[in-house]
Design a protein around this motif. Sequence first.
Motif, PDB file in Angstrom:
ATOM      1  N   GLN A 258       0.826  -1.213   0.000  1.00 23.94           N
ATOM      2  CA  GLN A 258       0.000   0.000   0.000  1.00 23.94           C
ATOM      3  C   GLN A 258       0.859   1.262   0.000  1.00 23.94           C
ATOM      4  N   VAL A 259       2.003   1.229   0.681  1.00 27.17           N
ATOM      5  CA  VAL A 259       2.908   2.385   0.702  1.00 27.17           C
ATOM      6  C   VAL A 259       3.582   2.562  -0.657  1.00 27.17           C
ATOM      7  N   ILE A 260       4.048   1.467  -1.237  1.00 28.63           N
ATOM      8  CA  ILE A 260       4.745   1.548  -2.532  1.00 28.63           C
ATOM      9  C   ILE A 260       3.797   2.015  -3.634  1.00 28.63           C
ATOM     10  N   MET A 261       2.513   1.627  -3.552  1.00 24.17           N
ATOM     11  CA  MET A 261       1.548   2.026  -4.574  1.00 24.17           C
ATOM     12  C   MET A 261       1.409   3.544  -4.686  1.00 24.17           C
ATOM     13  N   ARG A 262       1.813   4.266  -3.658  1.00 22.14           N
ATOM     14  CA  ARG A 262       1.707   5.722  -3.678  1.00 22.14           C
ATOM     15  C   ARG A 262       2.923   6.393  -4.323  1.00 22.14           C
ATOM     16  N   TYR A 263       3.890   5.603  -4.712  1.00 21.76           N
ATOM     17  CA  TYR A 263       5.048   6.195  -5.398  1.00 21.76           C
ATOM     18  C   TYR A 263       4.626   6.581  -6.821  1.00 21.76           C
ATOM     19  N   PRO A 264       4.940   7.802  -7.255  1.00 21.11           N
ATOM     20  CA  PRO A 264       4.520   8.235  -8.598  1.00 21.11           C
ATOM     21  C   PRO A 264       5.005   7.284  -9.689  1.00 21.11           C
ATOM     22  N   GLY A 265       4.084   6.863 -10.535  1.00 19.74           N
ATOM     23  CA  GLY A 265       4.456   6.017 -11.663  1.00 19.74           C
ATOM     24  C   GLY A 265       4.332   4.532 -11.411  1.00 19.74           C
ATOM     25  N   VAL A 266       4.040   4.133 -10.162  1.00 19.33           N
ATOM     26  CA  VAL A 266       3.870   2.710  -9.867  1.00 19.33           C
ATOM     27  C   VAL A 266       2.443   2.299 -10.231  1.00 19.33           C
ATOM     28  N   ARG A 267       2.339   1.296 -11.073  1.00 18.43           N
ATOM     29  CA  ARG A 267       1.017   0.797 -11.483  1.00 18.43           C
ATOM     30  C   ARG A 267       0.557  -0.340 -10.586  1.00 18.43           C
ATOM     31  N   GLU A 268       1.460  -1.307 -10.333  1.00 20.07           N
ATOM     32  CA  GLU A 268       1.143  -2.451  -9.481  1.00 20.07           C
ATOM     33  C   GLU A 268       2.386  -2.882  -8.737  1.00 20.07           C
ATOM     34  N   VAL A 269       2.178  -3.581  -7.621  1.00 19.21           N
ATOM     35  CA  VAL A 269       3.320  -4.062  -6.841  1.00 19.21           C
ATOM     36  C   VAL A 269       2.932  -5.337  -6.097  1.00 19.21           C
ATOM     37  N   ALA A 270       3.907  -6.196  -5.911  1.00 17.56           N
ATOM     38  CA  ALA A 270       3.747  -7.388  -5.073  1.00 17.56           C
ATOM     39  C   ALA A 270       5.007  -7.550  -4.247  1.00 17.56           C
ATOM     40  N   VAL A 271       4.843  -7.856  -2.973  1.00 20.67           N
ATOM     41  CA  VAL A 271       5.970  -7.980  -2.052  1.00 20.67           C
ATOM     42  C   VAL A 271       6.029  -9.403  -1.518  1.00 20.67           C
ATOM     43  N   ILE A 272       7.227  -9.963  -1.496  1.00 20.95           N
ATOM     44  CA  ILE A 272       7.434 -11.309  -0.950  1.00 20.95           C
ATOM     45  C   ILE A 272       8.661 -11.297  -0.044  1.00 20.95           C
ATOM     46  N   GLY A 273       8.835 -12.390   0.682  1.00 20.79           N
ATOM     47  CA  GLY A 273      10.047 -12.582   1.471  1.00 20.79           C
ATOM     48  C   GLY A 273      11.022 -13.461   0.722  1.00 20.79           C
ATOM     49  N   VAL A 274      12.287 -13.097   0.740  1.00 19.43           N
ATOM     50  CA  VAL A 274      13.331 -13.899   0.096  1.00 19.43           C
ATOM     51  C   VAL A 274      14.369 -14.296   1.136  1.00 19.43           C
ATOM     52  N   HIS A 275      15.055 -15.390   0.868  1.00 25.79           N
ATOM     53  CA  HIS A 275      16.008 -15.925   1.845  1.00 25.79           C
ATOM     54  C   HIS A 275      17.131 -14.940   2.139  1.00 25.79           C
ATOM     55  N   ASP A 276      17.442 -14.813   3.411  1.00 24.08           N
ATOM     56  CA  ASP A 276      18.547 -13.965   3.860  1.00 24.08           C
ATOM     57  C   ASP A 276      19.298 -14.734   4.944  1.00 24.08           C
ATOM     58  N   GLU A 277      20.578 -15.023   4.710  1.00 24.82           N
ATOM     59  CA  GLU A 277      21.339 -15.859   5.635  1.00 24.82           C
ATOM     60  C   GLU A 277      21.442 -15.245   7.025  1.00 24.82           C
ATOM     61  N   PHE A 278      21.449 -13.911   7.088  1.00 27.33           N
ATOM     62  CA  PHE A 278      21.616 -13.246   8.382  1.00 27.33           C
ATOM     63  C   PHE A 278      20.272 -13.014   9.065  1.00 27.33           C
ATOM     64  N   TRP A 279      19.282 -12.457   8.314  1.00 25.39           N
ATOM     65  CA  TRP A 279      18.008 -12.067   8.897  1.00 25.39           C
ATOM     66  C   TRP A 279      16.928 -13.142   8.778  1.00 25.39           C
ATOM     67  N   GLY A 280      17.217 -14.222   8.047  1.00 24.61           N
ATOM     68  CA  GLY A 280      16.200 -15.244   7.810  1.00 24.61           C
ATOM     69  C   GLY A 280      15.446 -14.958   6.524  1.00 24.61           C
ATOM     70  N   GLU A 281      14.822 -13.785   6.444  1.00 26.93           N
ATOM     71  CA  GLU A 281      14.150 -13.325   5.234  1.00 26.93           C
ATOM     72  C   GLU A 281      14.362 -11.828   5.088  1.00 26.93           C
ATOM     73  N   SER A 282      14.354 -11.372   3.849  1.00 28.83           N
ATOM     74  CA  SER A 282      14.357  -9.942   3.558  1.00 28.83           C
ATOM     75  C   SER A 282      13.190  -9.625   2.635  1.00 28.83           C
ATOM     76  N   VAL A 283      12.851  -8.356   2.573  1.00 28.06           N
ATOM     77  CA  VAL A 283      11.701  -7.919   1.788  1.00 28.06           C
ATOM     78  C   VAL A 283      12.126  -7.614   0.356  1.00 28.06           C
ATOM     79  N   LYS A 284      11.391  -8.188  -0.604  1.00 29.76           N
ATOM     80  CA  LYS A 284      11.631  -7.907  -2.014  1.00 29.76           C
ATOM     81  C   LYS A 284      10.341  -7.426  -2.664  1.00 29.76           C
ATOM     82  N   ALA A 285      10.453  -6.354  -3.448  1.00 34.40           N
ATOM     83  CA  ALA A 285       9.293  -5.796  -4.146  1.00 34.40           C
ATOM     84  C   ALA A 285       9.403  -6.031  -5.637  1.00 34.40           C
ATOM     85  N   PHE A 286       8.320  -6.525  -6.235  1.00 36.46           N
ATOM     86  CA  PHE A 286       8.191  -6.632  -7.682  1.00 36.46           C
ATOM     87  C   PHE A 286       7.257  -5.507  -8.123  1.00 36.46           C
ATOM     88  N   VAL A 287       7.745  -4.626  -8.984  1.00 39.74           N
ATOM     89  CA  VAL A 287       6.997  -3.429  -9.341  1.00 39.74           C
ATOM     90  C   VAL A 287       6.728  -3.385 -10.840  1.00 39.74           C
TER      91      VAL A 287
END
Length: 507
Positions: A422-451
Amino acid sequence: MVKGIGSWLPKQCERFGDKTALVYREKRFTYAQFNERVNRLADCFLAQGVQKGTRVGAILFNTNEMIEVLFACAKIGAICVPINYRLSVDEIEYIANDAGVDWLFYDERMQAAVTELTKRKTAIQTWVHVGAAVPFGQLEYEGLLREGNNQEPYVSVHIDDVHMMMYTSGTTGKPKGVMLSHGNTLWNAINAVHAMSLQDDDSTLTVAPLFHIGGMNVFTTTLLYKGGKVVLHDKFDPVLTLETIGKEKITTLFMVPAMWLAIMHLPNFDHYDLGSLRLNVSGGAPCPLTVIEFFQKRNIPFYEGFGLTETAPFVALLDPANSLRKNGSIGKTPIHTDARVVNEAGIDVQANEIGELIVRGPNVMKGYWNLPEATQNVMKEGWFYTGDLARVDEEGFFYIVDRKKDMIITGGENVYPTEVEQVIMRYPGVREVAVIGVHDEFWGESVKAFVVLQDHLQSLTVEELRNHCEGKLAHFKMPKFLEIIPQLPRNATGKILKNVLREQGGK
């Protein structure tokens, strides 16, 4: 004895038989004509051995034939199985065999897939072709109707009998057949009529596919219960949708967020006559707040709805009166449905604490077809466990946080993708977005956005995106990775396939 939904049509004929019930392309049917066609088909079913409980498959588009098959089955106690026409032959074969489909109605546009299906071992005994050029050895739909008579069938149908089996989209694992009773569809209609003050002079445009519970039950069956008009489009075209609203004086419209986005981005949106619209509902997936605000600014009443196939589908609705002050909420439950937010032990959480949404009411399914264990996993002491993470505020408004399976855990902190999206959708020029978690050896998961960007010539970096999120999201919620893609993968009902994103780019 209480009868099923097939009893609606003769009742409507008594009230206003000459009133328009269905519109598909150039075809218009009054309630009397609609009921006659349904009776003729039901009579043919009975003459050819279709019985209570027989599964009747339908690979049909949004056409009058799809609705006629549904109600003909309902009148004799058979079970209609709408099948997604966008599926592969292998997937159609799986559903046909899993459901034990005995009859299959199919649109001529599906001929290639059905020809392949006839070569395989399935439970299908009778094939009915809707269209011209009927293959040898198969039945033709209109010819079938001509053989039947216009007599109300005398079959004992109870409100608790299953009338429709709708398969889940199967984004994780094999799709499951959701058994919906006549009572489920009836009480869904009663809830909707009460919550949205639907009248018999209302009309709807059905563009969401009828194999989807939203397309079938949000307004389509509900308005046939109330005595309104249903206009059918067999494919979604943003321009045609807006033109039809003006031409047919459409008052109610259900679409999934991807459809609302498509019409919102039409350059001449404000040139269309949408003055008849009074009920616009988004459902099937979380609706971006930017979409809701777009319609609010134009004084077009916009409802955010929430439901599931298993609940036929009405669970909650946010009305326009509260849409501004309760932005992001799905609203409250209808009068005949209850919902709670509980922890892992099944105990209600405090206001604004996150837990799992559970639902109880006469609209909740009878269970999953031939899957008693899966049914027991989600049905506990009369409550359906949705698998959705939610919270409820001090005023009783519900908020969907995310699907349990989509929650990201980074460094021990929970991140709910919907909040970030919902926050990313407010960026000018963003039409659609999907966010997932990806593997991170230190944090377990990190946030990745597909825009997906509105302009393919536009550029966006992860640093620019993080700067935009500054002050709006905690740092651990901000996207660490960004991938610009031309379009988001979706299933046939418009839901984003995050499992595909994880497989293709979740690294």
